[in-house]
Enzyme design. Structure first.
Site, PDB file in Angstrom:
ATOM      1  CB  ALA A 259      67.247 -39.198   4.806  1.00 24.06           C
ATOM      2  CD  GLU A 262      73.241 -35.486  -0.034  1.00 24.28           C
ATOM      3  OE1 GLU A 262      73.347 -34.780  -1.038  1.00 24.28           O
ATOM      4  OE2 GLU A 262      74.204 -36.094   0.478  1.00 24.28           O
ATOM      5  CB  SER A 264      70.719 -31.417   7.669  1.00 20.60           C
ATOM      6  OG  SER A 264      69.459 -31.831   8.142  1.00 20.60           O
ATOM      7  CB  CYS A 369      61.094 -34.987   5.913  1.00 26.09           C
ATOM      8  SG  CYS A 369      62.682 -35.272   6.715  1.00 26.09           S
ATOM      9  CD  GLU A 378      70.628 -31.354  12.260  1.00 25.88           C
ATOM     10  OE1 GLU A 378      71.001 -32.403  12.805  1.00 25.88           O
ATOM     11  OE2 GLU A 378      70.415 -31.254  11.033  1.00 25.88           O
TER      12      GLU A 378
END
Length: 417
Positions: A259, A262, A264, A369, A378
């Site tokens: 998770a 994928e 990000s 999340c 990020e």
């Protein structure tokens, strides 16, 4: 940055709305991947709580999706009933029914409390300088080479390097990690071939074998977290006298790696692509780097990295004025909810200064999340730095979309300075 495609508003001008009376996730129109939002708009208008042939329902309105997210007592995230016919007693079944995201309270509450050891403010404070250093290193390479692929050389590398740093995965092993992750996540698509099933099961077993060695090493060589490594914290995490079992630890690490990279990767690739398509927005971002966080939020809304979540009705309920029977599965179409005009004025417009922007890309409620703060860091660092450093950035070929429904990603996007 230079535009490489027309705006979506212009693309759809004058097009008739598709007939979605027989719309089904298991038999999608040929042009759905290229532009799912045209079908989402038609579903919101014609059939917002849309019953498919298997008895499940598609939800495309923002308010309906939020109502389900915020009511875990009536809407279960547990996938044992759903995945048993699909996966049987397989490694894919074991993984996807052990992962945090597919558990209900009280197990979800217990595991999430322990899992949060990886995402404390202290852990994230250590990681931000590392994110900045990684991004600058990728861009140094880009400047030297003059050309890169936005996905393989940038959008994929950053989240994989960050998550692998957190778990202490050596650099030579990281390509394998991505292959395993894609095979495992591919099992969540609405349709699954025999070859994809076998590949996913093999990936789970390989991943577990690899992580057992990694965990054993870290038990012998614990760290204090100052380097950003969190595997020690996950191993030692304790709440109310409980710890993660070995199997739970392995599967939460797989979940973190899967998770964490994928979504990000998809966010970063779409962010670059949308700024290329909307050069006026890129110019606004360069003029004021403080707009970077707003840009990330708009990318998450406009091209949601995860397009579908699912819940099962625990009992007979009424949703949006429509009865839904106990046991029925609902598909929360996040990409559709995030372009609902009742929540987002001019929803087809990409606007990095959109306020408010209460998108559902990370979900809401108890299953929001766990890594959303890290993903935002990020995105903010990567998108602001590449935009500022390379104002002449251009695409040298079209963006190639992945042929997946649940995860909306770009597989390739060639760039040059």
């Amino acid at each position: 940055m230079r535009e490489d495609a027309a705006n979506d508003d212009d693309d759809r001008a004058g097009q008739p709305a598709p007939d979605v009376g027989g719309f089904d996730l298991r038999a999608l129109p040929g042009d759905f991947i290229a532009d799912p939002y045209r079908y989402f708009a038609a579903l919101r208008e014609q059939s917002p709580i849309h019953r498919m042939g298997d008895g499940s329902y598609l939800l495309t309105r923002y308010d309906d999706c939020v109502a389900v997210y915020r009511d875990p007592a009536n809407w279960s995230s547990d996938k044992k009933l759903d995945f048993k016919p699909k996966f049987g007693d397989s490694p894919l079944y074991e993984h996807h029914t052990t992962s945090l995201v597919f558990r209900d309270p009280p197990d979800h509450t217990r595991i999430r409390r322990l899992f949060q050891a990886a995402f404390t403010p202290k852990a994230l404070a250590v990681l931000e300088p590392r994110v900045e250093a990684l991004v600058d290193g990728y861009l140094d390479h880009f400047e030297e080479a003059g050309a890169i692929d936005a996905v393989t050389d940038f959008a994929w590398r950053l989240p994989v390097d960050v998550i692998c740093d957190m778990l202490g995965v050596p650099a030579p092993d990281r390509a394998r990690i991505r292959d395993w992750a894609q095979a495992i996540l591919g099992g969540l698509e609405p349709t699954l071939s025999a070859a994809a099933f076998a590949e996913g099961c093999g990936a789970v077993e390989d991943f577990k074998r690899y992580l057992r060695e990694l965990v054993a090493f870290r038990r012998r060589n614990p760290t204090d977290g100052r380097s950003g490594e969190v595997l020690t914290a996950l191993i030692e995490a304790e709440a109310d006298g409980e710890r993660l079992t070995e199997l739970e630890l392995l599967h939460q690490c797989i979940f973190l790696l899967n998770a964490g990279h994928e979504t990000s990767t998809n966010m970063l690739a779409h962010g670059i692509h949308e700024l290329l398509r909307h050069p006026e927005q890129a110019a606004r971002l360069r003029a004021d780097p403080g707009r970077a966080q707003g840009c990330v939020e708009e990318v998450l809304r406009y091209q949601s990295p995860i397009q579908i979540n699912n819940r099962r009705a625990v009992r007979d309920v009424t949703l949006g004025g429509q009865p839904v029977p106990a046991g029925a599965v609902v598909h929360l179409m996040i990409g559709a909810a995030n372009r609902d005009g009742t929540q987002f004025p001019a929803p087809e417009r990409f606007d990095i200064e959109r306020k408010p922007n209460r998108h559902l890309a990370f979900g809401v409620g108890i299953h929001i999340c766990a890594g959303n703060t890290l993903a935002r860091i990020e995105g903010r660092v990567a998108i602001s730095r590449i935009t500022a450093r390379f104002p002449g950035l251009r695409a040298t070929g079209p963006a190639k979309l992945g042929n997946r429904i649940r995860f909306r990603g770009i597989e390739s996007l060639p760039l040059a300075i």
